[in-house]
Design an enzyme around this catalytic site. Structure first.
Site, PDB file in Angstrom:
ATOM      1  N   ASN A  10       0.875  -1.177   0.000  1.00 22.70           N
ATOM      2  CA  ASN A  10       0.000   0.000   0.000  1.00 22.70           C
ATOM      3  C   ASN A  10       0.909   1.222   0.000  1.00 22.70           C
ATOM      4  O   ASN A  10       1.525   1.535   1.012  1.00 22.70           O
ATOM      5  CB  ASN A  10      -0.891  -0.039   1.249  1.00 22.70           C
ATOM      6  N   TRP A  11       0.971   1.870  -1.143  1.00 23.71           N
ATOM      7  CA  TRP A  11       1.892   3.000  -1.268  1.00 23.71           C
ATOM      8  C   TRP A  11       1.356   4.264  -0.596  1.00 23.71           C
ATOM      9  O   TRP A  11       2.045   5.273  -0.537  1.00 23.71           O
ATOM     10  CB  TRP A  11       2.204   3.254  -2.749  1.00 23.71           C
ATOM     11  N   LYS A  12       0.101   4.225  -0.133  1.00 22.04           N
ATOM     12  CA  LYS A  12      -0.511   5.415   0.501  1.00 22.04           C
ATOM     13  C   LYS A  12      -0.304   6.635  -0.407  1.00 22.04           C
ATOM     14  O   LYS A  12      -0.331   6.477  -1.630  1.00 22.04           O
ATOM     15  CB  LYS A  12       0.054   5.594   1.917  1.00 22.04           C
ATOM     16  N   HIS A  93      -9.374   1.314   5.135  1.00 19.69           N
ATOM     17  CA  HIS A  93      -8.092   1.485   5.835  1.00 19.69           C
ATOM     18  C   HIS A  93      -8.298   2.410   7.031  1.00 19.69           C
ATOM     19  O   HIS A  93      -9.077   3.363   6.965  1.00 19.69           O
ATOM     20  CB  HIS A  93      -7.045   2.055   4.868  1.00 19.69           C
ATOM     21  N   GLU A 164      -5.084  -4.752  10.677  1.00 24.85           N
ATOM     22  CA  GLU A 164      -4.017  -3.781  10.893  1.00 24.85           C
ATOM     23  C   GLU A 164      -4.277  -3.030  12.196  1.00 24.85           C
ATOM     24  O   GLU A 164      -5.074  -2.081  12.216  1.00 24.85           O
ATOM     25  CB  GLU A 164      -3.971  -2.768   9.746  1.00 24.85           C
ATOM     26  N   GLY A 170       3.015   2.198  10.888  1.00 24.20           N
ATOM     27  CA  GLY A 170       4.027   3.242  10.757  1.00 24.20           C
ATOM     28  C   GLY A 170       4.789   3.540  12.036  1.00 24.20           C
ATOM     29  O   GLY A 170       5.474   4.549  12.133  1.00 24.20           O
ATOM     30  N   GLY A 230       3.013  -1.138   4.246  1.00 26.64           N
ATOM     31  CA  GLY A 230       3.051   0.276   3.893  1.00 26.64           C
ATOM     32  C   GLY A 230       4.456   0.709   3.533  1.00 26.64           C
ATOM     33  O   GLY A 230       4.944   0.495   2.419  1.00 26.64           O
ATOM     34  N   GLY A 231       5.152   1.309   4.502  1.00 29.84           N
ATOM     35  CA  GLY A 231       6.464   1.902   4.253  1.00 29.84           C
ATOM     36  C   GLY A 231       7.447   0.990   3.536  1.00 29.84           C
ATOM     37  O   GLY A 231       8.171   1.421   2.628  1.00 29.84           O
TER      38      GLY A 231
HETATM   39  P1  13P Z   1       3.280   0.347   7.609  1.00 27.34           P
HETATM   40  O1  13P Z   1       3.747  -0.937   6.997  1.00 27.34           O
HETATM   41  O2  13P Z   1       4.017   1.562   7.082  1.00 27.34           O
HETATM   42  O3  13P Z   1       3.215   0.279   9.095  1.00 27.34           O
HETATM   43  O4  13P Z   1       1.765   0.571   7.101  1.00 27.34           O
HETATM   44  C1  13P Z   1       0.866  -0.471   7.227  1.00 27.34           C
HETATM   45  C2  13P Z   1      -0.363  -0.107   6.492  1.00 27.34           C
HETATM   46  O5  13P Z   1      -1.104   0.760   6.913  1.00 27.34           O
HETATM   47  C3  13P Z   1      -0.632  -0.813   5.237  1.00 27.34           C
HETATM   48  O6  13P Z   1      -1.929  -0.581   4.799  1.00 27.34           O
END
Ligand code: 13P
Length: 252
Positions: A10-12, A93, A164, A170, A230-231
């Protein structure tokens, strides 16, 4: 291989066309691990270009509107995402639940819209730290699952759930493997209640600070069918070791 592990990035709100090279590198890596299903969800602006660029990994979006079209300035509908080349959508999310006021019923409507448009969905759930501290984590999460899950004829094979914990996103903090397993078992029980026997086939992903160092442990927890990252999904160097951790031992 319907039950192969599913690793989704998930690149957000990250990524411009300059990052398509990174996505291509992820895609080449995904091709080396056919025992793992890989997906990437870039921002809307990159969905089309990424869908054209990638051959192995599937491309998805991070949200959609519940309506197919209309006077909804700034929104993007599920049929539009399909038209752009997306094959899945993440809905619910916690960043959207918290920052955009999305409720369980809104999340369910979005998921049903995505399925109606022929897409797959990843429905996200997770408790806050205060809810965990209050001993409410399982009740909150199973309640979210029950109320956010899409309903409809023949849809279950296209539904994935992502657990999650909000406090793990994060932050570099992750729940213990036992806690992840306990929550995933509770989610499985709710899936069986909501979908009957078919609830057994729904993959449950773990998300929240997954990285190359902790992926193997987290993926080994009970009922964990993959990861939502995410990251660590923003570069091939960070993401591919997570894909490798999910690969069957005889895949290399
Ligand atoms: P991180 O891996 O950056 O903690 O983010 C998780 C997330 O929200 C994936 O949707």
């Amino acid at each position: 291989m319907p039950n192969r592990p599913y690793i989704v990035g998930n690149w957000k709100m990250n990524g411009t066309r300059a990052m398509l090279a990174e996505a291509r590198a992820i895609d080449r890596g995904a091709a080396r691990y056919p025992s793992v299903r890989v997906g990437v969800a870039p921002p809307f602006t990159l969905v089309s270009a990424m869908a054209e660029a990638l051959q192995t990994a599937s491309v998805g979006a991070q949200d959609c509107h519940a309506e197919a079209s209309g006077a909804f300035t700034g929104n993007v509908s599920a049929p539009m995402l399909g038209d752009a080349g997306a094959s899945f959508v993440i809905v619910g999310h916690s960043e959207r639940r918290a920052m955009h006021g999305e409720t369980d019923s809104m999340v369910r409507a979005k998921a049903e819209a995505a399925l109606a448009a022929g897409l797959e969905v990843i429905v996200c759930v997770g408790e806050t730290e205060a809810e965990r501290d209050a001993g409410q984590a399982e009740a909150v999460v199973t309640g979210q699952v029950a109320a956010s899950l899409p309903q409809g004829e023949g849809i279950v094979p296209r539904v994935t759930v992502a657990y999650e914990p909000v406090w793990a996103i994060g932050t570099g903090r992750v729940p213990s493997v036992d806690d992840v397993g306990a929550m995933h078992r509770a989610i499985r029980a709710q899936l069986l209640e909501s979908y009957g026997d078919e609830g057994a086939i729904v993959r449950i992903l773990y998300g929240g600070s997954v990285n190359a160092g902790n992926a193997a442990n987290l993926l080994a927890a009970d009922e964990v069918g993959g990861a939502l990252v995410g990251g660590a999904s923003l570069t091939a160097d960070a993401f591919l070791p997570i894909v490798l951790a999910a690969a069957s031992p005889d895949a290399e």
